[in-house]
Design an enzyme around this catalytic site. Sequence first.
Site, PDB file in Angstrom:
ATOM      1  N   ALA A 628       0.828  -1.257  -0.090  1.00 27.21           N
ATOM      2  CA  ALA A 628       0.261   0.016   0.161  1.00 27.21           C
ATOM      3  C   ALA A 628       0.863   1.257   0.007  1.00 27.21           C
ATOM      4  O   ALA A 628       1.657   1.268   0.834  1.00 27.21           O
ATOM      5  CB  ALA A 628      -1.037   0.074   1.067  1.00 27.21           C
ATOM      6  N   GLY A 629       0.429   2.279  -0.943  1.00 24.96           N
ATOM      7  CA  GLY A 629       1.400   3.385  -1.169  1.00 24.96           C
ATOM      8  C   GLY A 629       0.554   4.382  -0.476  1.00 24.96           C
ATOM      9  O   GLY A 629      -0.713   4.417  -0.172  1.00 24.96           O
ATOM     10  N   PHE A 631      -0.868   7.136  -1.902  1.00 22.79           N
ATOM     11  CA  PHE A 631      -1.775   7.459  -3.328  1.00 22.79           C
ATOM     12  C   PHE A 631      -2.631   6.126  -3.614  1.00 22.79           C
ATOM     13  O   PHE A 631      -3.608   6.374  -4.252  1.00 22.79           O
ATOM     14  CB  PHE A 631      -1.230   7.850  -4.299  1.00 22.79           C
ATOM     15  CG  PHE A 631      -0.203   9.332  -3.980  1.00 22.79           C
ATOM     16  CD1 PHE A 631      -0.921  10.414  -3.942  1.00 22.79           C
ATOM     17  CD2 PHE A 631       1.133   9.183  -4.004  1.00 22.79           C
ATOM     18  CE1 PHE A 631      -0.325  11.505  -3.648  1.00 22.79           C
ATOM     19  CE2 PHE A 631       1.671  10.227  -3.588  1.00 22.79           C
ATOM     20  CZ  PHE A 631       1.242  11.505  -3.545  1.00 22.79           C
ATOM     21  N   GLU A 699       9.614  -1.562 -12.546  1.00 26.42           N
ATOM     22  CA  GLU A 699      10.161  -2.970 -12.822  1.00 26.42           C
ATOM     23  C   GLU A 699       9.951  -3.497 -11.317  1.00 26.42           C
ATOM     24  O   GLU A 699       9.577  -2.920 -10.473  1.00 26.42           O
ATOM     25  CB  GLU A 699      11.746  -3.064 -12.921  1.00 26.42           C
ATOM     26  CG  GLU A 699      12.547  -2.476 -11.599  1.00 26.42           C
ATOM     27  CD  GLU A 699      14.096  -2.542 -11.750  1.00 26.42           C
ATOM     28  OE1 GLU A 699      14.515  -3.731 -11.953  1.00 26.42           O
ATOM     29  OE2 GLU A 699      14.654  -1.625 -11.714  1.00 26.42           O
ATOM     30  N   GLU A 702      10.975  -8.582  -6.764  1.00 32.68           N
ATOM     31  CA  GLU A 702      10.355  -9.866  -6.014  1.00 32.68           C
ATOM     32  C   GLU A 702      10.365  -9.690  -4.513  1.00 32.68           C
ATOM     33  O   GLU A 702       9.318 -10.357  -3.869  1.00 32.68           O
ATOM     34  CB  GLU A 702      10.840 -11.000  -6.633  1.00 32.68           C
ATOM     35  CG  GLU A 702      10.863 -11.316  -7.973  1.00 32.68           C
ATOM     36  CD  GLU A 702      11.928 -10.642  -8.691  1.00 32.68           C
ATOM     37  OE1 GLU A 702      12.471  -9.503  -8.500  1.00 32.68           O
ATOM     38  OE2 GLU A 702      11.849 -10.833  -9.987  1.00 32.68           O
ATOM     39  N   ASN A 703      11.745  -9.263  -3.859  1.00 33.58           N
ATOM     40  CA  ASN A 703      11.669  -9.335  -2.350  1.00 33.58           C
ATOM     41  C   ASN A 703      11.271  -8.286  -1.786  1.00 33.58           C
ATOM     42  O   ASN A 703      11.641  -8.133  -0.396  1.00 33.58           O
ATOM     43  CB  ASN A 703      13.198  -9.779  -2.241  1.00 33.58           C
ATOM     44  CG  ASN A 703      13.272 -11.218  -2.294  1.00 33.58           C
ATOM     45  OD1 ASN A 703      12.709 -12.053  -2.021  1.00 33.58           O
ATOM     46  ND2 ASN A 703      14.620 -11.445  -3.119  1.00 33.58           N
ATOM     47  N   SER A 705      10.612  -4.747   0.063  1.00 35.04           N
ATOM     48  CA  SER A 705      11.525  -3.569   0.714  1.00 35.04           C
ATOM     49  C   SER A 705      12.657  -4.244   1.697  1.00 35.04           C
ATOM     50  O   SER A 705      12.370  -5.260   1.965  1.00 35.04           O
ATOM     51  CB  SER A 705      10.581  -2.606   1.402  1.00 35.04           C
ATOM     52  OG  SER A 705       9.939  -3.122   2.498  1.00 35.04           O
ATOM     53  N   ASP A 745      15.187  10.928   1.913  1.00 34.06           N
ATOM     54  CA  ASP A 745      14.400   9.727   2.897  1.00 34.06           C
ATOM     55  C   ASP A 745      14.967   8.471   2.528  1.00 34.06           C
ATOM     56  O   ASP A 745      14.517   7.576   2.544  1.00 34.06           O
ATOM     57  CB  ASP A 745      12.925   9.814   2.415  1.00 34.06           C
ATOM     58  CG  ASP A 745      12.337   9.121   3.438  1.00 34.06           C
ATOM     59  OD1 ASP A 745      12.808   8.794   4.607  1.00 34.06           O
ATOM     60  OD2 ASP A 745      10.858   8.806   3.225  1.00 34.06           O
ATOM     61  N   ARG A 749      13.788   0.921   4.420  1.00 36.93           N
ATOM     62  CA  ARG A 749      12.222   0.635   3.718  1.00 36.93           C
ATOM     63  C   ARG A 749      12.117   1.275   2.448  1.00 36.93           C
ATOM     64  O   ARG A 749      11.164   0.931   1.849  1.00 36.93           O
ATOM     65  CB  ARG A 749      11.193   1.430   4.941  1.00 36.93           C
ATOM     66  CG  ARG A 749      11.443   2.740   4.920  1.00 36.93           C
ATOM     67  CD  ARG A 749      10.408   3.383   6.009  1.00 36.93           C
ATOM     68  NE  ARG A 749      10.865   4.993   6.170  1.00 36.93           N
ATOM     69  CZ  ARG A 749      11.910   5.344   6.947  1.00 36.93           C
ATOM     70  NH1 ARG A 749      12.511   4.458   7.865  1.00 36.93           N
ATOM     71  NH2 ARG A 749      12.359   6.664   6.982  1.00 36.93           N
TER      72      ARG A 749
HETATM   73  P1  AMP Z   1       5.749   2.829  -1.950  1.00 38.35           P
HETATM   74  O1  AMP Z   1       4.599   3.592  -2.101  1.00 38.35           O
HETATM   75  O2  AMP Z   1       6.912   2.918  -2.762  1.00 38.35           O
HETATM   76  O3  AMP Z   1       6.594   2.975  -0.519  1.00 38.35           O
HETATM   77  O4  AMP Z   1       5.509   1.169  -1.848  1.00 38.35           O
HETATM   78  C1  AMP Z   1       4.622   0.443  -0.901  1.00 38.35           C
HETATM   79  C2  AMP Z   1       5.110  -0.893  -1.151  1.00 38.35           C
HETATM   80  O5  AMP Z   1       4.761  -1.378  -1.910  1.00 38.35           O
HETATM   81  C3  AMP Z   1       6.403  -1.143  -0.605  1.00 38.35           C
HETATM   82  O6  AMP Z   1       6.856  -1.155   0.532  1.00 38.35           O
HETATM   83  C4  AMP Z   1       6.677  -2.396  -1.497  1.00 38.35           C
HETATM   84  O7  AMP Z   1       6.359  -3.714  -0.569  1.00 38.35           O
HETATM   85  C5  AMP Z   1       5.790  -2.448  -2.432  1.00 38.35           C
HETATM   86  N1  AMP Z   1       6.386  -1.981  -3.701  1.00 38.35           N
HETATM   87  C6  AMP Z   1       6.632  -0.711  -4.169  1.00 38.35           C
HETATM   88  N2  AMP Z   1       7.123  -0.686  -5.459  1.00 38.35           N
HETATM   89  C7  AMP Z   1       7.482  -2.118  -5.651  1.00 38.35           C
HETATM   90  C8  AMP Z   1       8.248  -2.658  -6.787  1.00 38.35           C
HETATM   91  N3  AMP Z   1       8.724  -2.036  -7.833  1.00 38.35           N
HETATM   92  N4  AMP Z   1       8.321  -3.984  -6.774  1.00 38.35           N
HETATM   93  C9  AMP Z   1       7.742  -4.587  -5.787  1.00 38.35           C
HETATM   94  N5  AMP Z   1       7.095  -4.109  -4.776  1.00 38.35           N
HETATM   95  C10 AMP Z   1       7.028  -2.720  -4.540  1.00 38.35           C
END
Ligand code: AMP
Length: 983
Positions: A628-629, A631, A699, A702-703, A705, A745, A749
């Site tokens: 979850a981001g 937005f 892209e 797979e693993n 953060s 930042d 994470r």
């Molecule tokens: P973010 O909004 O970029 O902080 O993304 C929220 C979460 O989504 C992250 O903590 C990851 O677990 C997952 N995530 C974001 N971008 C990717 C990515 N390119 N590949 C895999 N998981 C992602």
Amino acid sequence: MDCRLGVLFLAIFTCSCGAQLSSYPSNEVNLLDSKASQGELGWISYPSHGWEEISGVDEHYTPIHTFQVCNIMEYNQNNWLRTTWIPRNSAQKIYVELKFTLRDCNSIPLVLGTCKETFNLYYLESDEDQGAKFREHQFSKIDTIAADESFTQTDLGDRILKLNTEVREVGPITRKGFYLAFQDLGACVALVSVRVYFKKCPQMVRNLAVFPDTVPTDSQSLVEVQGSCVNNSKEEETPKMYCSTEGEWLVPIGQCLCDIGYEERTFSCQACRPGFYKSSSGNMKCSKCPPNSHTYQEGSVYCVCDRNYFRSEDDPASMACSRPPSAPRNVISIINETSVILDWSWPTDTGGRKDVTFNVVCKRCGRGQQQCEPCRGAVRFLPRPTGLSNTTVTVADLLAHTNYTFEIEALNGVSALAPTQRQYAAVTITTNQAAPSPVAVVRKNKTSQRSISLSWQEPERPNGIILDYEVKYYEKQEQETSYTILRAKGTNVTLTGLKPDTTYAVQIRARTAAGYGSSSKKFEFETSPESFSITSENSQLILIAICSAVVIIFLTVVGYILVSRFCGHRRSKHSDEKRMNYGNGHLRLPGVRTYVDPHTYEDPSQAVHEFAKELDASCIAIDKVVGAGEFGEVCCGRLKLPSKKEICVAIKTLKAGYSEEQRRDFLSEASIMGQFDHPNIIRLEGVVTRSKPVVIVTEFMENGSLDSFLRKHDAQFTVIQLVGMLRGIASGMKHLSDMGYVHRDLAARNILVNSNLVCKVSDFGLSRVLEDDPEAAYTTTGGKIPIRWTSPEAIAYRKFSSASDAWSYGIVMWEVMSYGERPYWEMSNQDVILSIEEGYRLPAPMGCPVALHQLMLHCWNKERSLRPKFTDVVSFLDKLIRNPSSLLMLVEDIQSFPESPGDVSDYPLFISISDWLDSIKMSQYKSYFLAAGYTTLDSVSRMTIEDVRQIGVTLIGHQRRIVSSIQTLRLQLLHVHDDAFHV
Ligand code: AMP
């Protein structure tokens, strides 16, 4: 007269018994023995009425010869008794033994003449018998013979005559023979026996050698005699002995040894009895036949093996006969695609031997066992097919989906002698799918300064449908310490984000459902140089082009100024010019692409379209939500662009009902991300802005953060793997700082990890940094900041820079080395700020190499200009990776140095001599070091304890403290010589 004679005879018979019983020693050889003579002795008396022979018999009725004379009643006696001629044989030294009785003159009453109590012994040498001829003067005197005792007193008071024995030596005799003569001058004497003999060393067997009868010489020297070996024996060393003049054997030397099949028994070599053997010469006994063997003959050299038992050529005769082992047991096969591990148990019967080995025969079979044929071609056995001493073998390179039978035979030293008794165990297997064979050739299609396009052919033996190719590449000079992996669906790929004028090594391997095949060999390709060299042909053209460009730019600038002035129009601060030359207020290096702040665009959507590709929503398929981001949700899915392979992607969505500002902020991340092209920065695939939902496609990692990934895999990586991750992050950050972008930042994470453990920097935003990070807190200056990751100057007065990113990088290092531990644990933000202000720094996580903690401390330098640049961090980590031994010294080790202060944060990485001495509480010696000419830490790091003494540190405890700290300094400096950091 008769009366006197009676007395004499009594004496003779009394004493003759003793004489008769005696036997002569074996080393004495008689030449004459009057007692042993059966017939007449033939001795001559002169005058004939002198010595008188009296013949009689002893108690055994053996005739005896005695001579007596006793003319004591008359004067002037001279009576001679001469023996016969005595041949001397080989003797030189002769012994004469006389037994006689002699009357004591006092015991004879009324002696008229002159009574004597002695007689004389003479001899005469001659080569032949002279017959009856006798001339007194020819004889030589040997000795005068007197009696030891004439009478012996009995208990009854009788006096009886005693037999005297006298021995005299004569010689050396040189003639062939001699005579003896006894002269009486008026004694009363009876000559009971005369024995003439010589001495010899008698024949004897000594050390299994026969020594013959040997007559000694008359001289004092010994006679050396060589022995001859008894039957069935051989000389080991020539046997010898010495014969002494006394007829004794002396000093035995050498010996003979019994032949094989013979043993020593009673001074001879005798054949071994049946059931026994002797296989070597020597004086040992014959041995009993070993188990499983026999012999029925005498004199056996070895024993014959029983039926079905054998003896190999190398087996000694003493070894039991043995037989081939039984078959191996419990054969297990573990099939892995086209290889199989065969494992079995030791045979129950090893045949009585220890030299058991195993042979494995491979047979390729049709449906039935009958259709088997020997395996051909490139089947590989590890370690080998024959002579295996362990009970396991790996057979590789078999054909896929094929039946094989393996026969495993146990062998020992006698298996070859018993082909019919050999046994084996068999196992039948069917191989699985095989992995693809290696890609043979990789070709270069196109190169530029930063990219290389490659293509290749499918492997010769794909062994199935190829799912994708793994392309691994790295800078050749980095020697695989850090590499990048790409996956390609087809047989071509473009490597991007490369360095100009650099050689890259590339390896490709194909993947099928059976897994990865072997990697191709390394292919090397070079990117183009940064500037072309100008050849004579094109130099003119290029010169003209450059001149034209300069003129056009000049005219444009002049025109622009004039128009601006004319129109009074001043463009806002978001000018393109600014975008071209500056990034975040940093003057960029010429030739380096610069980050452009999307806020400098009046219309942010313009920035999005400049830096991000607009994707057609129909090309994107969403599979599931992964996070979850701020937005909206983050999903994983697939992107299939026309004429491209489908790839896995992350899809960030902007949730419905967003405001225009939110849309702009959301897309600003894509505008930023789209400007970067680096293997350690998350790659933007594109955006969807023209349809809903609005998404950003990147892209897929797979693993997820890094912080949660590390927490999930606590303590599962090697230090080198962790340093590899840190190197990747530093490399991504270097790219950002080179482009003038400040992340603000940087935290674990916000690092994403792919399936190959490649770490990529993500989370690019503008105001978002301050809004969406749950770690961000409001500061007194009003901003929202992730306190634990942020440098003091950024917290205090929002001074964000690459140097503040370096501080955050130090915190990321700490997070990585502690497997996702929360920095400063449960301390409150306020306490963190205060502690940092007071000089407190995070201690090294458990198991952290000193070099890494020193780097962290360096990143946390209060003075931001003294923090390392990311380029320095990358090369420092590269050095550590190239010298893994530099990572062996852990902070725990340092803390156990004697006398060293406990807290490792007392060891900042690069400090002055003054700071260093302060940190080890030895400030009082600052002037000593200066006075002695030590002005740099580098020179201090080379000091020995002797040097420390010489500059005037006299207290032993202080010497030790300084020297143990110098050891740490040396370790720090080891990694940072060259150009990594500068003191
Ligand atoms: P973010 O909004 O970029 O902080 O993304 C929220 C979460 O989504 C992250 O903590 C990851 O677990 C997952 N995530 C974001 N971008 C990717 C990515 N390119 N590949 C895999 N998981 C992602």
